[in-house]
Design an enzyme around this catalytic site. Structure first.
Site, PDB file in Angstrom:
ATOM      1  N   GLU A   1       0.825  -1.217   0.000  1.00  0.00           N
ATOM      2  CA  GLU A   1       0.000   0.000   0.000  1.00  0.00           C
ATOM      3  C   GLU A   1       0.858   1.266   0.000  1.00  0.00           C
ATOM      4  O   GLU A   1       0.634   2.186   0.791  1.00  0.00           O
ATOM      5  CB  GLU A   1      -0.962  -0.018   1.196  1.00  0.00           C
ATOM      6  CG  GLU A   1      -1.903  -1.207   1.156  1.00  0.00           C
ATOM      7  CD  GLU A   1      -2.924  -1.251   2.282  1.00  0.00           C
ATOM      8  OE1 GLU A   1      -2.623  -0.751   3.379  1.00  0.00           O
ATOM      9  OE2 GLU A   1      -4.010  -1.805   2.056  1.00  0.00           O
TER      10      GLU A   1
ATOM     11  N   ASP B   1      -8.322  -8.857   4.535  1.00  0.00           N
ATOM     12  CA  ASP B   1      -8.053  -7.738   5.432  1.00  0.00           C
ATOM     13  C   ASP B   1      -9.079  -7.646   6.550  1.00  0.00           C
ATOM     14  O   ASP B   1      -9.934  -6.763   6.523  1.00  0.00           O
ATOM     15  CB  ASP B   1      -8.051  -6.433   4.606  1.00  0.00           C
ATOM     16  CG  ASP B   1      -7.418  -5.283   5.357  1.00  0.00           C
ATOM     17  OD1 ASP B   1      -6.866  -5.516   6.445  1.00  0.00           O
ATOM     18  OD2 ASP B   1      -7.471  -4.147   4.851  1.00  0.00           O
TER      19      ASP B   1
ATOM     20  N   GLU C   1     -12.045  -1.980  12.554  1.00  0.00           N
ATOM     21  CA  GLU C   1     -12.183  -1.273  11.288  1.00  0.00           C
ATOM     22  C   GLU C   1     -13.379  -1.763  10.476  1.00  0.00           C
ATOM     23  O   GLU C   1     -14.200  -0.975  10.018  1.00  0.00           O
ATOM     24  CB  GLU C   1     -10.883  -1.444  10.487  1.00  0.00           C
ATOM     25  CG  GLU C   1     -10.960  -0.852   9.099  1.00  0.00           C
ATOM     26  CD  GLU C   1      -9.639  -0.958   8.342  1.00  0.00           C
ATOM     27  OE1 GLU C   1      -8.660  -1.501   8.894  1.00  0.00           O
ATOM     28  OE2 GLU C   1      -9.598  -0.479   7.196  1.00  0.00           O
TER      29      GLU C   1
HETATM   30  C1  GCU Z   1      -5.972  -2.005   6.137  1.00  0.00           C
HETATM   31  C2  GCU Z   1      -6.262  -0.620   6.645  1.00  0.00           C
HETATM   32  C3  GCU Z   1      -5.102   0.298   6.460  1.00  0.00           C
HETATM   33  C4  GCU Z   1      -3.836  -0.318   7.025  1.00  0.00           C
HETATM   34  C5  GCU Z   1      -3.620  -1.697   6.423  1.00  0.00           C
HETATM   35  C6  GCU Z   1      -2.466  -2.464   7.028  1.00  0.00           C
HETATM   36  O1  GCU Z   1      -5.931  -2.010   4.743  1.00  0.00           O
HETATM   37  O2  GCU Z   1      -7.402  -0.117   6.007  1.00  0.00           O
HETATM   38  O3  GCU Z   1      -5.400   1.508   7.098  1.00  0.00           O
HETATM   39  O4  GCU Z   1      -2.744   0.467   6.793  1.00  0.00           O
HETATM   40  O5  GCU Z   1      -4.765  -2.485   6.632  1.00  0.00           O
HETATM   41  O6  GCU Z   1      -2.733  -3.453   7.705  1.00  0.00           O
HETATM   42  O7  GCU Z   1      -1.323  -2.104   6.835  1.00  0.00           O
END
Ligand code: GCU
Length: 650
Positions: free
Chosen positions: A267, A346, A374
């Site tokens: 990400e 996730d 979340e």
């Molecule tokens: C999820 C979450 C993110 C977080 C990511 C992670 O996608 O929405 O905010 O950074 O997990 O576990 O790194």
């Protein structure tokens, strides 16, 4: 002045017994009088038995608690034996002793007085960790409990709340805490510079007193962002020596440092891929830098393509973690622990267990859970995750080992923390059960969920049978209810993009995140069987066969693994579409029942707790009705199939 935070399950109240004798603490074999175990015992005994005279070492006392260190025990083990005349707590080290003291205190409270006890306990998992996603500016990524109590405007804060935090963690056996977000941004990049050493050292020292190692999430490209080098290539000798020097400086400056937590190539976070290197190259380079100091690298396996084309039905995000890490098994250094999310996507309300747990036979691994809710109601909805965590730990991988469950395969567990600076730490009081239960399960995973919750309720709200019965009913049913009124059958997602709260069935359908439901007028679900993306084949048989076919796939995961028509008949005998309709109505009814029970507790709970709960239940019911009506309308409009029971579907 009123305290800014609740003491949670450490709010000791006088026991309802008559004890007028004298109490003594006797420290044997070099147990230091100022260690945390002794101070905790004094705190507990003087609050639980305020009328008793408490002394050190008086043989004539009517009740004596003896503290000792037993060389034959593991450092975190303890034995506890007690009767009406006294107790002996033996720890493998002062940390084991501390755990023994907390266990003893729990027993005094839940039993309502001195009792006979005899037990020896060793923690099941060596690493029991909380991961805070706190940012240096004080915000918390996916935080639902206020702001950070670690950081404010780039400053690290150490206060009496920090001490209470350490006590809370130690009381449930958590022995590691990563205090900053895995997405290392802003001032957090500089946590590994002298600007922060003094405060980090104070914090590390404080935590260590309570048996907790301090971890920092670090930027993989720190040699560039901090060191000014042109590259962060893990095989570049200049990069390696930069990290070696950095590690030497850090471990010299910060007491109690446990190591690093790393989110790499995920990400948008930098990682070894930029240099054509793999994750073993990246993790080992860091591991070698901190190995001389006993440091550990906790390396996350949450690696996938987050720029997917939704039109592409062959690429499957669920396969990504496995495909990245399974080929690297055996290549990681001993002080690397791969941190694997509990499922392949996730933290959805229901996912299959991650297939990496079974296959990483020559690598240290830890399971990662998300206490921060979340995708499970953001601490506005009650959703107790303890039964889910137990289920995952007990999952059989069928990897050919005699002991083949997830628990057998891992050496640690980490949880994304659900804490913040709200009065009750977790926004909702009921979410505190997840924090408590996570720690207890890492230590003693065989404890039934009901016993853990029973204990948590007694310690937090006192011994009131009616209250306990109602709270247990709410907590133990909460996950099923949430799953029923949101996205049942393993489909997941369908939440609003970005913030992930509330329903939006097509919110992620045409997006880049690899999270699709593929619903059309005839069918729904993702074909992850051998004729589909092939994800089911990543499990050992018989799981690969079971998951690979709609005939054998368990109902609760059906739409994760299979694409089936709305008329498909489930194992329950219902059609898929009827199940979707029914479960949404039933889930909402369950939530209404929880709210009704909660309201009936007025007067049995502190007013502030009661009111906070009422507000949250109000929101839960509003949101649950939205989920029910929007998801049902979505499938009704697509399929054109009416509800057998004639309910309104919009
Ligand atoms: C999820 C979450 C993110 C977080 C990511 C992670 O996608 O929405 O905010 O950074 O997990 O576990 O790194």
């Amino acid at each position: 002045m009123e305290a800014a935070y609740s003491k949670l399950w450490l709010d000791y109240k006088p026991l309802d017994i008559t004890f007028s004798g004298s109490l003594a603490i006797r420290c044997l074999k070099g147990v230091r009088r100022d260690c945390a175990a002794v101070s905790e015992l004094i705190t507990a005994l003087s609050a639980l038995l305020p009328q008793a005279e408490l002394t050190f070492g008086a043989d004539s006392a009517s009740y004596i608690v003896e503290l000792d260190i037993g060389g034959y025990l593991g450092p975190e083990d303890y034995t506890l034996s007690a009767d009406e005349r006294g107790a002996t707590i033996l720890g493998g080290s002062e940390t084991g002793l501390l755990y023994g003291v907390f266990a003893y205190t729990r027993e005094l409270i839940t039993e309502g007085g001195f009792t006979r006890i005899s037990r020896r306990v060793s923690p099941a998992l060596p690493l029991r960790m909380l991961d805070h996603w706190d940012n240096a500016d004080g915000s918390i990524e996916r935080g639902y409990s206020g702001s950070s109590f670690f950081f404010k405007n780039g400053e690290l804060i150490i206060s009496d709340r920090t001490v209470h935090y350490a006590r809370l963690l130690a009381s449930v056996g958590i022995n590691a805490a990563a205090i900053n977000n895995v997405n290392v941004r802003g001032d957090a990049v500089r946590f590994i510079t002298p600007d922060y050493y003094r405060k980090l050292d104070m914090l590390g020292d404080l935590l260590e007193r309570w048996g907790i190692k301090l971890y920092l999430s670090v930027d993989f490209s720190a040699p560039m962002s901090v060191g000014g080098l042109p590259s962060a290539d893990p095989l570049d000798p200049r990069v390696q020596s930069w990290w070696k020097d950095k590690a030497a400086e850090l471990f010299r400056s910060v007491r109690g440092l446990g190591g690093f937590l790393v989110k790499a190539d995920s990400e948008g976070q930098p990682g070894p891929y930029a240099y054509g290197r793999d994750h073993a190259d990246g993790a080992n380079m860091l591991a070698r830098a901190i190995q001389p100091y006993g440091g550990k690298v906790i390396w996350r396996c949450f690696v996938y393509n987050c720029s997917q084309n939704w039109r592409d039905t062959r690429t499957d995000r669920a396969c990504a973690g496995y495909n990245t890490f399974a080929p690297l098994d055996g290549r990681f250094d001993d002080n690397v622990i791969l941190q694997i999310k509990n499922g392949p996507m996730d933290f959805q309300i229901r996912e299959p267990v991650h297939p990496l747990f079974g296959v990483m036979k020559q690598t240290n691994t830890a399971a990662e859970f998300q206490l921060a809710q979340e995708y499970t109601g953001q601490q506005l909805h009650v959703c107790c995750l303890i039964p889910m965590i137990k289920e995952i730990l007990a999952f059989k991988t069928y990897n050919g080992r005699d002991k083949d469950t997830v628990l057998d395969m891992i050496s640690g567990a980490a949880a994304v923390s659900n804490t913040g600076d709200s009065f009750c730490w977790t926004g909702s009081e009921l979410a505190g059960a997840n924090l408590y239960g996570f720690g207890r399960l890492c230590f003693e995973p065989s404890l039934p969920a009901e016993d853990i919750l029973d204990e948590w309720i007694s310690l937090t709200f006192g011994q009131n049978e009616e209250l306990k019965e109602k709270l247990l009913f709410i907590l133990l049913g909460s996950r099923d209810a949430y799953e029923s009124y949101t996205v049942p059958l393993g489909l997941g997602w369908m939440c609003k993009p970005n913030h992930h709260y509330g329903p939006d069935p097509w919110g992620y359908e045409f997006d880049r995140w690899g999270t699709y439901n593929r619903a059309d007028r005839d069918a729904v679900g993702v074909d992850r069987g051998p004729g589909g993306t092939g994800y089911s084949e990543l499990y050992y048989p018989p799981l690969s066969d079971i998951y690979g076919s709609a005939d054998t796939c368990p109902d609760e995961l059906l739409l994760f693994f299979c694409r089936v028509p709305y008329t498909h008949v489930l194992k329950s005998g219902k059609t898929l579409i009827q199940h979707i309709y029914d479960s949404h109505f039933e889930g909402c009814e369950q939530a209404e029942e929880f709210a009704r029970l909660w309201r009936s507790l007025e007067g049995s709970l502190p007013e502030q707790v009661f009111k906070n709960g009422c507000e949250r239940f109000r929101e839960q019911l509003r949101c649950a009705a939205e989920w029910r009506d929007i998801v049902n309308a979505f499938f009704h409009r697509l399929s054109g199939i009416p509800d057998e029971k004639g309910r309104k579907l919009y």
